[in-house]
Design a protein around this motif. Structure first.
Motif, PDB file in Angstrom:
ATOM      1  N   GLY A 109       7.274  -3.289  10.133  1.00  0.00           N
ATOM      2  CA  GLY A 109       6.180  -4.282   9.786  1.00  0.00           C
ATOM      3  C   GLY A 109       4.997  -4.225  11.031  1.00  0.00           C
ATOM      4  N   GLU A 110       5.379  -3.476  12.044  1.00  0.00           N
ATOM      5  CA  GLU A 110       4.551  -3.711  13.150  1.00  0.00           C
ATOM      6  C   GLU A 110       4.010  -2.678  13.898  1.00  0.00           C
ATOM      7  OE1 GLU A 110       6.912  -5.876  16.019  1.00  0.00           O
ATOM      8  OE2 GLU A 110       7.120  -7.632  14.709  1.00  0.00           O
ATOM      9  N   CYS A 111       4.646  -1.423  13.578  1.00  0.00           N
ATOM     10  CA  CYS A 111       4.344  -0.131  14.143  1.00  0.00           C
ATOM     11  C   CYS A 111       3.075   0.452  13.292  1.00  0.00           C
ATOM     12  CB  CYS A 111       5.189   0.923  14.253  1.00  0.00           C
ATOM     13  SG  CYS A 111       5.724   1.550  12.477  1.00  0.00           S
ATOM     14  N   ASP A 112       2.124   1.029  13.794  1.00  0.00           N
ATOM     15  CA  ASP A 112       1.015   1.655  13.298  1.00  0.00           C
ATOM     16  C   ASP A 112       1.378   2.321  11.930  1.00  0.00           C
ATOM     17  OD1 ASP A 112      -0.853   1.194  15.094  1.00  0.00           O
ATOM     18  OD2 ASP A 112      -1.254   3.433  15.865  1.00  0.00           O
ATOM     19  N   ALA A 113       2.445   3.018  11.699  1.00  0.00           N
ATOM     20  CA  ALA A 113       2.762   3.514  10.321  1.00  0.00           C
ATOM     21  C   ALA A 113       3.097   2.489   9.464  1.00  0.00           C
ATOM     22  CB  ALA A 113       4.015   4.399  10.323  1.00  0.00           C
ATOM     23  N   CYS A 114       3.698   1.452   9.837  1.00  0.00           N
ATOM     24  CA  CYS A 114       3.839   0.298   8.990  1.00  0.00           C
ATOM     25  C   CYS A 114       2.662  -0.537   8.600  1.00  0.00           C
ATOM     26  CB  CYS A 114       5.012  -0.659   9.305  1.00  0.00           C
ATOM     27  SG  CYS A 114       6.621  -0.088   9.446  1.00  0.00           S
ATOM     28  N   ARG A 115       1.947  -0.725   9.622  1.00  0.00           N
ATOM     29  CA  ARG A 115       0.715  -1.361   9.447  1.00  0.00           C
ATOM     30  C   ARG A 115      -0.290  -0.778   8.236  1.00  0.00           C
ATOM     31  NH1 ARG A 115      -4.120  -0.420  11.540  1.00  0.00           N
ATOM     32  NH2 ARG A 115      -3.139   1.034  13.122  1.00  0.00           N
ATOM     33  N   LEU A 116      -0.539   0.650   8.599  1.00  0.00           N
ATOM     34  CA  LEU A 116      -1.201   1.280   7.614  1.00  0.00           C
ATOM     35  C   LEU A 116      -0.793   1.294   6.259  1.00  0.00           C
ATOM     36  CD1 LEU A 116      -2.107   4.442  10.069  1.00  0.00           C
ATOM     37  CD2 LEU A 116      -3.714   2.895   9.076  1.00  0.00           C
ATOM     38  N   ARG A 117       0.649   1.365   6.197  1.00  0.00           N
ATOM     39  CA  ARG A 117       1.281   1.508   4.698  1.00  0.00           C
ATOM     40  C   ARG A 117       1.257   0.176   4.009  1.00  0.00           C
ATOM     41  NH1 ARG A 117       7.013   4.264   3.291  1.00  0.00           N
ATOM     42  NH2 ARG A 117       7.473   2.769   1.343  1.00  0.00           N
ATOM     43  N   SER A 118       1.164  -1.158   4.791  1.00  0.00           N
ATOM     44  CA  SER A 118       1.131  -2.237   4.586  1.00  0.00           C
ATOM     45  C   SER A 118      -0.331  -2.588   3.951  1.00  0.00           C
ATOM     46  CB  SER A 118       1.683  -3.382   5.392  1.00  0.00           C
ATOM     47  OG  SER A 118       1.302  -4.456   5.046  1.00  0.00           O
ATOM     48  N   ALA A 119      -0.966  -2.357   5.004  1.00  0.00           N
ATOM     49  CA  ALA A 119      -2.414  -2.471   4.370  1.00  0.00           C
ATOM     50  C   ALA A 119      -3.136  -1.681   3.056  1.00  0.00           C
ATOM     51  CB  ALA A 119      -3.671  -2.482   5.730  1.00  0.00           C
ATOM     52  N   GLY A 120      -2.578  -0.812   3.135  1.00  0.00           N
ATOM     53  CA  GLY A 120      -2.787   0.284   1.895  1.00  0.00           C
ATOM     54  C   GLY A 120      -2.389  -0.493   0.609  1.00  0.00           C
ATOM     55  N   TRP A 121      -0.976  -0.884   0.777  1.00  0.00           N
ATOM     56  CA  TRP A 121      -0.422  -1.441  -0.384  1.00  0.00           C
ATOM     57  C   TRP A 121      -1.093  -2.785  -0.737  1.00  0.00           C
ATOM     58  CZ3 TRP A 121       3.330  -0.599  -3.949  1.00  0.00           C
ATOM     59  CH2 TRP A 121       3.881  -1.875  -4.499  1.00  0.00           C
ATOM     60  N   GLN A 122      -1.496  -3.671  -0.118  1.00  0.00           N
ATOM     61  CA  GLN A 122      -2.215  -4.788  -0.323  1.00  0.00           C
ATOM     62  C   GLN A 122      -3.636  -4.447  -0.846  1.00  0.00           C
ATOM     63  OE1 GLN A 122      -0.896  -7.731   0.174  1.00  0.00           O
ATOM     64  NE2 GLN A 122       0.829  -6.761   1.096  1.00  0.00           N
ATOM     65  N   ARG A 123      -4.406  -3.506  -0.514  1.00  0.00           N
ATOM     66  CA  ARG A 123      -5.592  -3.160  -1.215  1.00  0.00           C
ATOM     67  C   ARG A 123      -5.317  -2.579  -2.398  1.00  0.00           C
ATOM     68  NH1 ARG A 123      -6.641  -0.739   3.985  1.00  0.00           N
ATOM     69  NH2 ARG A 123      -6.569   1.293   2.900  1.00  0.00           N
ATOM     70  N   TYR A 124      -4.130  -1.561  -2.799  1.00  0.00           N
ATOM     71  CA  TYR A 124      -3.862  -0.958  -3.881  1.00  0.00           C
ATOM     72  C   TYR A 124      -3.467  -2.243  -4.966  1.00  0.00           C
ATOM     73  CZ  TYR A 124      -0.432   1.104  -7.101  1.00  0.00           C
ATOM     74  OH  TYR A 124       0.296   1.430  -8.215  1.00  0.00           O
ATOM     75  N   THR A 125      -2.564  -3.071  -4.642  1.00  0.00           N
ATOM     76  CA  THR A 125      -2.200  -4.162  -5.594  1.00  0.00           C
ATOM     77  C   THR A 125      -3.230  -5.209  -5.864  1.00  0.00           C
ATOM     78  OG1 THR A 125      -1.109  -5.448  -3.706  1.00  0.00           O
ATOM     79  CG2 THR A 125       0.288  -3.888  -4.611  1.00  0.00           C
ATOM     80  N   GLN A 126      -3.895  -5.510  -4.915  1.00  0.00           N
ATOM     81  CA  GLN A 126      -5.300  -6.229  -5.357  1.00  0.00           C
ATOM     82  C   GLN A 126      -6.236  -5.562  -6.412  1.00  0.00           C
ATOM     83  OE1 GLN A 126      -7.234  -6.988  -1.600  1.00  0.00           O
ATOM     84  NE2 GLN A 126      -5.603  -8.319  -0.909  1.00  0.00           N
ATOM     85  N   VAL A 127      -6.496  -4.449  -6.195  1.00  0.00           N
ATOM     86  CA  VAL A 127      -7.127  -3.537  -7.203  1.00  0.00           C
ATOM     87  C   VAL A 127      -6.467  -3.695  -8.597  1.00  0.00           C
ATOM     88  CG1 VAL A 127      -7.897  -1.548  -7.990  1.00  0.00           C
ATOM     89  CG2 VAL A 127      -8.487  -2.148  -5.659  1.00  0.00           C
ATOM     90  N   ARG A 128      -5.286  -3.419  -8.653  1.00  0.00           N
ATOM     91  CA  ARG A 128      -4.352  -3.592  -9.928  1.00  0.00           C
ATOM     92  C   ARG A 128      -4.330  -4.775 -10.453  1.00  0.00           C
ATOM     93  NH1 ARG A 128       1.590  -1.119  -9.695  1.00  0.00           N
ATOM     94  NH2 ARG A 128       0.879  -0.680 -11.953  1.00  0.00           N
ATOM     95  N   SER A 129      -4.360  -6.058  -9.910  1.00  0.00           N
ATOM     96  CA  SER A 129      -4.202  -7.048 -10.414  1.00  0.00           C
ATOM     97  C   SER A 129      -5.406  -7.684 -11.053  1.00  0.00           C
ATOM     98  CB  SER A 129      -3.645  -7.979  -9.311  1.00  0.00           C
ATOM     99  OG  SER A 129      -4.730  -8.336  -8.307  1.00  0.00           O
TER     100      SER A 129
END
Length: 237
Positions: A217-237
């Motif tokens: 949840g802290e490295c660049d890879a996790c940060r990018l994946r997490s932020a993308g998920w948040q934007r994706y789920t916001q659009v879906r909801s």
């Protein structure tokens, strides 16, 4: 057109991006093979994820199962020996290099990967090499850029007298759009598979589960994946 025009070799690490690319290729091409690279990466757990993901993708669709061909893993430990990086040595993942690039940058990694993949594709009679590199939501690696891939494609084709195509379906989309692409290609089942089975975390954390998958949840890879998920789920909801 001959059969090779409908074939592809996917550079498959076991992560979110390469899994999305593999599903994308299976939806487009009649013959799809995969290739992975073991290069002494600290997150080598990604290699353990590859075959379960391949089996899971095949189980999602008989159509995909019929198209999914063999996998091969190429040992490239020498890359970890000559490239000083936080991904191949015990260095802080969150730090930066003197030139401003992330400490996780492995010099030449994608150039080497794509070169070996092109050699295999050429020998196997596969027309396309598909890779998940992207210069939209990314860590700033110069070998992920579109200019780099296009230049390498030219060099490879000149050097092998070939007409291979290096395809980058994620190049111009961000991580939210990558999640959305997975949904478009394989529905909720593919999105859940990516959350559950893929590995992106540079620290190799498979013990901590988040809404978007496993990782520190802290490295660049996790940060990018997490932020993308948040934007994706916001659009879906």
């Amino acid at each position: 057109m001959n059969a090779a025009d409908f074939s592809a070799l996917v550079v498959f690490s076991g992560g979110q991006d390469s899994t999305t690319c593999l599903a994308w290729a299976l939806s487009r091409y009649e013959r799809v093979e995969t290739i992975g690279f073991s290069y002494g990466q600290r997150h080598a757990v990604e290699m353990d994820c590859r075959e379960p993901i391949r089996r899971a993708l095949a189980s999602l669709s008989p159509f995909w199962a019929s198209r999914l061909g063999p996998d091969r893993v190429i040992p490239l430990d020498v890359l970890g020996e000559v490239s000083v990086s936080a991904l191949t040595a015990d260095l802080p993942v969150a730090s930066s290099r003197a030139d401003g690039l992330p400490a996780t940058f492995v010099p030449g990694r994608n150039l080497v990967f794509l070169t070996f993949a092109a050699i295999v594709a050429f020998q196997r009679g596969l027309k396309r090499v598909v890779t998940g590199v992207c210069e939209t939501d990314f860590s700033g690696y110069p070998d992920c850029r579109d200019d780099t891939v296009k230049a390498l494609q030219t060099a490879l084709n000149l050097g092998m007298n070939a007409r291979l195509v290096l395809e980058t379906p994620l190049m111009w989309i961000d991580k939210a759009e990558t999640w959305a692409l997975a949904e478009t290609v394989g529905g909720d089942a593919l999105v859940e598979l990516i959350v559950r089975e893929t590995h992106t975390c540079y620290n190799g954390d498979r013990g901590t589960r988040h809404d978007w998958g496993f990782g520190c949840g802290e490295c660049d890879a996790c940060r990018l994946r997490s932020a993308g998920w948040q934007r994706y789920t916001q659009v879906r909801s």
